[in-house]
Design a protein around this motif. Structure first.
Motif, PDB file in Angstrom:
ATOM      1  N   VAL A  57      19.149  -7.888 -53.021  1.00  0.00           N
ATOM      2  CA  VAL A  57      18.867  -8.950 -52.064  1.00  0.00           C
ATOM      3  C   VAL A  57      20.163  -9.264 -51.327  1.00  0.00           C
ATOM      4  CG1 VAL A  57      18.071 -11.321 -51.762  1.00  0.00           C
ATOM      5  CG2 VAL A  57      17.049  -9.893 -53.546  1.00  0.00           C
ATOM      6  N   LEU A  58      20.192  -8.988 -50.033  1.00  0.00           N
ATOM      7  CA  LEU A  58      21.372  -9.233 -49.198  1.00  0.00           C
ATOM      8  C   LEU A  58      22.639  -8.656 -49.804  1.00  0.00           C
ATOM      9  CD1 LEU A  58      20.723 -12.883 -47.963  1.00  0.00           C
ATOM     10  CD2 LEU A  58      20.171 -10.729 -46.832  1.00  0.00           C
ATOM     11  N   GLY A  59      22.539  -7.449 -50.306  1.00  0.00           N
ATOM     12  CA  GLY A  59      23.698  -6.763 -50.859  1.00  0.00           C
ATOM     13  C   GLY A  59      24.039  -7.132 -52.290  1.00  0.00           C
ATOM     14  N   VAL A  60      23.291  -8.059 -52.866  1.00  0.00           N
ATOM     15  CA  VAL A  60      23.513  -8.467 -54.254  1.00  0.00           C
ATOM     16  C   VAL A  60      22.472  -7.764 -55.116  1.00  0.00           C
ATOM     17  CG1 VAL A  60      23.525 -10.368 -55.909  1.00  0.00           C
ATOM     18  CG2 VAL A  60      24.464 -10.698 -53.604  1.00  0.00           C
ATOM     19  N   GLY A  61      22.928  -6.897 -56.002  1.00  0.00           N
ATOM     20  CA  GLY A  61      22.010  -6.182 -56.878  1.00  0.00           C
ATOM     21  C   GLY A  61      21.856  -6.890 -58.211  1.00  0.00           C
ATOM     22  N   PHE A  62      20.649  -6.858 -58.747  1.00  0.00           N
ATOM     23  CA  PHE A  62      20.415  -7.397 -60.085  1.00  0.00           C
ATOM     24  C   PHE A  62      19.148  -6.788 -60.645  1.00  0.00           C
ATOM     25  CE2 PHE A  62      17.744  -9.954 -57.541  1.00  0.00           C
ATOM     26  CZ  PHE A  62      16.898 -10.726 -58.316  1.00  0.00           C
ATOM     27  N   THR A 111      -5.336 -14.845 -56.948  1.00  0.00           N
ATOM     28  CA  THR A 111      -4.048 -14.956 -57.620  1.00  0.00           C
ATOM     29  C   THR A 111      -3.095 -15.834 -56.822  1.00  0.00           C
ATOM     30  OG1 THR A 111      -2.244 -13.710 -58.632  1.00  0.00           O
ATOM     31  CG2 THR A 111      -3.114 -12.859 -56.568  1.00  0.00           C
ATOM     32  N   SER A 112      -2.217 -16.466 -57.551  1.00  0.00           N
ATOM     33  CA  SER A 112      -1.143 -17.256 -56.965  1.00  0.00           C
ATOM     34  C   SER A 112       0.108 -17.022 -57.808  1.00  0.00           C
ATOM     35  CB  SER A 112      -1.502 -18.742 -56.962  1.00  0.00           C
ATOM     36  OG  SER A 112      -0.423 -19.517 -56.481  1.00  0.00           O
ATOM     37  N   LEU A 113       1.205 -16.666 -57.155  1.00  0.00           N
ATOM     38  CA  LEU A 113       2.465 -16.398 -57.850  1.00  0.00           C
ATOM     39  C   LEU A 113       3.603 -17.099 -57.130  1.00  0.00           C
ATOM     40  CD1 LEU A 113       2.192 -12.496 -57.910  1.00  0.00           C
ATOM     41  CD2 LEU A 113       1.621 -13.991 -59.797  1.00  0.00           C
ATOM     42  N   GLU A 114       4.491 -17.718 -57.896  1.00  0.00           N
ATOM     43  CA  GLU A 114       5.730 -18.242 -57.342  1.00  0.00           C
ATOM     44  C   GLU A 114       6.874 -17.667 -58.153  1.00  0.00           C
ATOM     45  OE1 GLU A 114       7.943 -22.244 -55.792  1.00  0.00           O
ATOM     46  OE2 GLU A 114       6.333 -22.481 -57.254  1.00  0.00           O
ATOM     47  N   ILE A 115       7.759 -16.971 -57.460  1.00  0.00           N
ATOM     48  CA  ILE A 115       8.902 -16.328 -58.096  1.00  0.00           C
ATOM     49  C   ILE A 115      10.157 -17.120 -57.742  1.00  0.00           C
ATOM     50  CG2 ILE A 115      10.306 -14.228 -58.172  1.00  0.00           C
ATOM     51  CD1 ILE A 115       7.753 -12.678 -57.465  1.00  0.00           C
ATOM     52  N   CYS A 116      10.984 -17.373 -58.748  1.00  0.00           N
ATOM     53  CA  CYS A 116      12.269 -18.053 -58.550  1.00  0.00           C
ATOM     54  C   CYS A 116      13.381 -17.145 -59.058  1.00  0.00           C
ATOM     55  CB  CYS A 116      12.313 -19.371 -59.319  1.00  0.00           C
ATOM     56  SG  CYS A 116      11.127 -20.581 -58.719  1.00  0.00           S
ATOM     57  N   VAL A 117      14.475 -17.061 -58.308  1.00  0.00           N
ATOM     58  CA  VAL A 117      15.637 -16.282 -58.732  1.00  0.00           C
ATOM     59  C   VAL A 117      16.909 -17.068 -58.463  1.00  0.00           C
ATOM     60  CG1 VAL A 117      14.552 -14.016 -58.384  1.00  0.00           C
ATOM     61  CG2 VAL A 117      15.837 -15.056 -56.529  1.00  0.00           C
ATOM     62  N   SER A 118      17.886 -16.874 -59.332  1.00  0.00           N
ATOM     63  CA  SER A 118      19.227 -17.435 -59.132  1.00  0.00           C
ATOM     64  C   SER A 118      20.137 -16.284 -58.732  1.00  0.00           C
ATOM     65  CB  SER A 118      19.745 -18.054 -60.429  1.00  0.00           C
ATOM     66  OG  SER A 118      18.962 -19.157 -60.789  1.00  0.00           O
ATOM     67  N   LEU A 119      20.776 -16.445 -57.588  1.00  0.00           N
ATOM     68  CA  LEU A 119      21.644 -15.388 -57.065  1.00  0.00           C
ATOM     69  C   LEU A 119      22.972 -15.989 -56.619  1.00  0.00           C
ATOM     70  CD1 LEU A 119      19.020 -13.539 -54.837  1.00  0.00           C
ATOM     71  CD2 LEU A 119      19.970 -12.720 -57.001  1.00  0.00           C
ATOM     72  N   PRO A 120      24.042 -15.209 -56.702  1.00  0.00           N
ATOM     73  CA  PRO A 120      25.344 -15.709 -56.250  1.00  0.00           C
ATOM     74  C   PRO A 120      25.443 -15.669 -54.724  1.00  0.00           C
ATOM     75  CG  PRO A 120      25.575 -13.476 -57.068  1.00  0.00           C
ATOM     76  CD  PRO A 120      24.145 -13.890 -57.312  1.00  0.00           C
ATOM     77  N   LEU A 121      24.576 -16.443 -54.095  1.00  0.00           N
ATOM     78  CA  LEU A 121      24.545 -16.530 -52.637  1.00  0.00           C
ATOM     79  C   LEU A 121      24.466 -18.005 -52.250  1.00  0.00           C
ATOM     80  CD1 LEU A 121      21.899 -13.732 -51.924  1.00  0.00           C
ATOM     81  CD2 LEU A 121      24.328 -13.630 -51.366  1.00  0.00           C
ATOM     82  N   PRO A 122      24.982 -18.366 -51.082  1.00  0.00           N
ATOM     83  CA  PRO A 122      24.900 -19.763 -50.646  1.00  0.00           C
ATOM     84  C   PRO A 122      23.470 -20.140 -50.261  1.00  0.00           C
ATOM     85  CG  PRO A 122      25.840 -18.404 -48.915  1.00  0.00           C
ATOM     86  CD  PRO A 122      25.680 -17.520 -50.125  1.00  0.00           C
ATOM     87  N   ARG A 123      23.167 -21.414 -50.374  1.00  0.00           N
ATOM     88  CA  ARG A 123      21.823 -21.898 -50.007  1.00  0.00           C
ATOM     89  C   ARG A 123      21.486 -21.558 -48.560  1.00  0.00           C
ATOM     90  NH1 ARG A 123      19.519 -26.676 -53.190  1.00  0.00           N
ATOM     91  NH2 ARG A 123      20.606 -26.439 -55.146  1.00  0.00           N
ATOM     92  N   ALA A 124      22.497 -21.469 -47.717  1.00  0.00           N
ATOM     93  CA  ALA A 124      22.268 -21.144 -46.305  1.00  0.00           C
ATOM     94  C   ALA A 124      21.617 -19.774 -46.137  1.00  0.00           C
ATOM     95  CB  ALA A 124      23.586 -21.196 -45.538  1.00  0.00           C
ATOM     96  N   ALA A 125      21.718 -18.933 -47.148  1.00  0.00           N
ATOM     97  CA  ALA A 125      21.097 -17.607 -47.094  1.00  0.00           C
ATOM     98  C   ALA A 125      19.606 -17.676 -47.402  1.00  0.00           C
ATOM     99  CB  ALA A 125      21.788 -16.670 -48.082  1.00  0.00           C
ATOM    100  N   GLY A 126      19.096 -18.869 -47.675  1.00  0.00           N
ATOM    101  CA  GLY A 126      17.702 -19.049 -48.086  1.00  0.00           C
ATOM    102  C   GLY A 126      16.669 -18.331 -47.237  1.00  0.00           C
ATOM    103  N   PRO A 127      16.665 -18.501 -45.913  1.00  0.00           N
ATOM    104  CA  PRO A 127      15.639 -17.821 -45.113  1.00  0.00           C
ATOM    105  C   PRO A 127      15.661 -16.297 -45.281  1.00  0.00           C
ATOM    106  CG  PRO A 127      16.650 -19.569 -43.838  1.00  0.00           C
ATOM    107  CD  PRO A 127      17.460 -19.438 -45.107  1.00  0.00           C
ATOM    108  N   ALA A 128      16.829 -15.706 -45.286  1.00  0.00           N
ATOM    109  CA  ALA A 128      16.924 -14.250 -45.437  1.00  0.00           C
ATOM    110  C   ALA A 128      16.512 -13.820 -46.842  1.00  0.00           C
ATOM    111  CB  ALA A 128      18.348 -13.783 -45.133  1.00  0.00           C
ATOM    112  N   VAL A 129      16.912 -14.593 -47.854  1.00  0.00           N
ATOM    113  CA  VAL A 129      16.539 -14.253 -49.229  1.00  0.00           C
ATOM    114  C   VAL A 129      15.027 -14.355 -49.402  1.00  0.00           C
ATOM    115  CG1 VAL A 129      16.754 -14.925 -51.661  1.00  0.00           C
ATOM    116  CG2 VAL A 129      18.778 -14.906 -50.191  1.00  0.00           C
ATOM    117  N   ARG A 130      14.440 -15.441 -48.914  1.00  0.00           N
ATOM    118  CA  ARG A 130      12.982 -15.613 -49.043  1.00  0.00           C
ATOM    119  C   ARG A 130      12.220 -14.512 -48.309  1.00  0.00           C
ATOM    120  NH1 ARG A 130      14.694 -20.752 -49.259  1.00  0.00           N
ATOM    121  NH2 ARG A 130      14.599 -21.160 -47.037  1.00  0.00           N
ATOM    122  N   SER A 131      12.733 -14.111 -47.154  1.00  0.00           N
ATOM    123  CA  SER A 131      12.092 -13.022 -46.410  1.00  0.00           C
ATOM    124  C   SER A 131      12.119 -11.726 -47.224  1.00  0.00           C
ATOM    125  CB  SER A 131      12.806 -12.826 -45.070  1.00  0.00           C
ATOM    126  OG  SER A 131      12.249 -11.740 -44.377  1.00  0.00           O
TER     127      SER A 131
END
Length: 155
Positions: A57-62, A111-131
């Protein structure tokens, strides 16, 4: 560490009996085989431990692993709640449900799913991460659906 989440819902009429679909959804080995990006699912009682392949996700692998408590209700509803073992922190988790009901021509599967992840990225990256998360979820859903239909068609 930023916490990011994405949600998806889906609904379809699957041209097979509810019991056959249910049998797949409650089999961790089959679910793992049918779901892209999943290495394996280890089940222990009501708890399933999901181990994913490497994602980026945005260059952060996990490669997240997370624990879900499964709640099964009479071949009608399957719920899953993120519940890590005591004193363990997990960087990802899923909450959601599957509903199965009789429908003309088969079984209505919702079905309904909500996925949450913790990543070493700033909150400002939210739109790109969610996309990115929504894209991964769409791929997983599409391939799981195809694999489920193929498996059920084989009888």
């Amino acid at each position: 560490m930023g916490v990011f989440s994405a949600k998806t819902t889906a609904e379809a009429v699957v041209p097979h009996e509810r019991s056959r679909i249910w049998d797949v959804l409650v089999d961790p080995t089959l679910v793992a085989q049918m779901t892209p990006f999943v290495k394996r699912i280890d089940a222990s009682g009501d708890y399933w431990r999901w181990s994913m392949t490497g994602l980026e996700v945005l260059g952060v692998g996990f490669a997240p692993s997370f624990t879900e408590r499964m709640v099964l209700e009479d071949q009608e509803r399957l719920e899953f709640h993120h519940e890590p073992p005591e004193n363990e922190k997990e960087r990802a988790g899923v909450n959601g449900w599957y509903d199965l009901s009789e429908a003309q021509g088969g079984t209505r599967l919702e079905t309904s799913l909500e996925i949450c992840v913790s990543l070493p990225l700033p909150r400002a990256a939210g739109p790109a991460v969610r996309s990115t998360m929504k894209g991964v979820m769409a791929t997983m859903g599409d391939r799981f659906s195809k694999n489920l239909l193929d498996y059920l068609a084989k009888g």
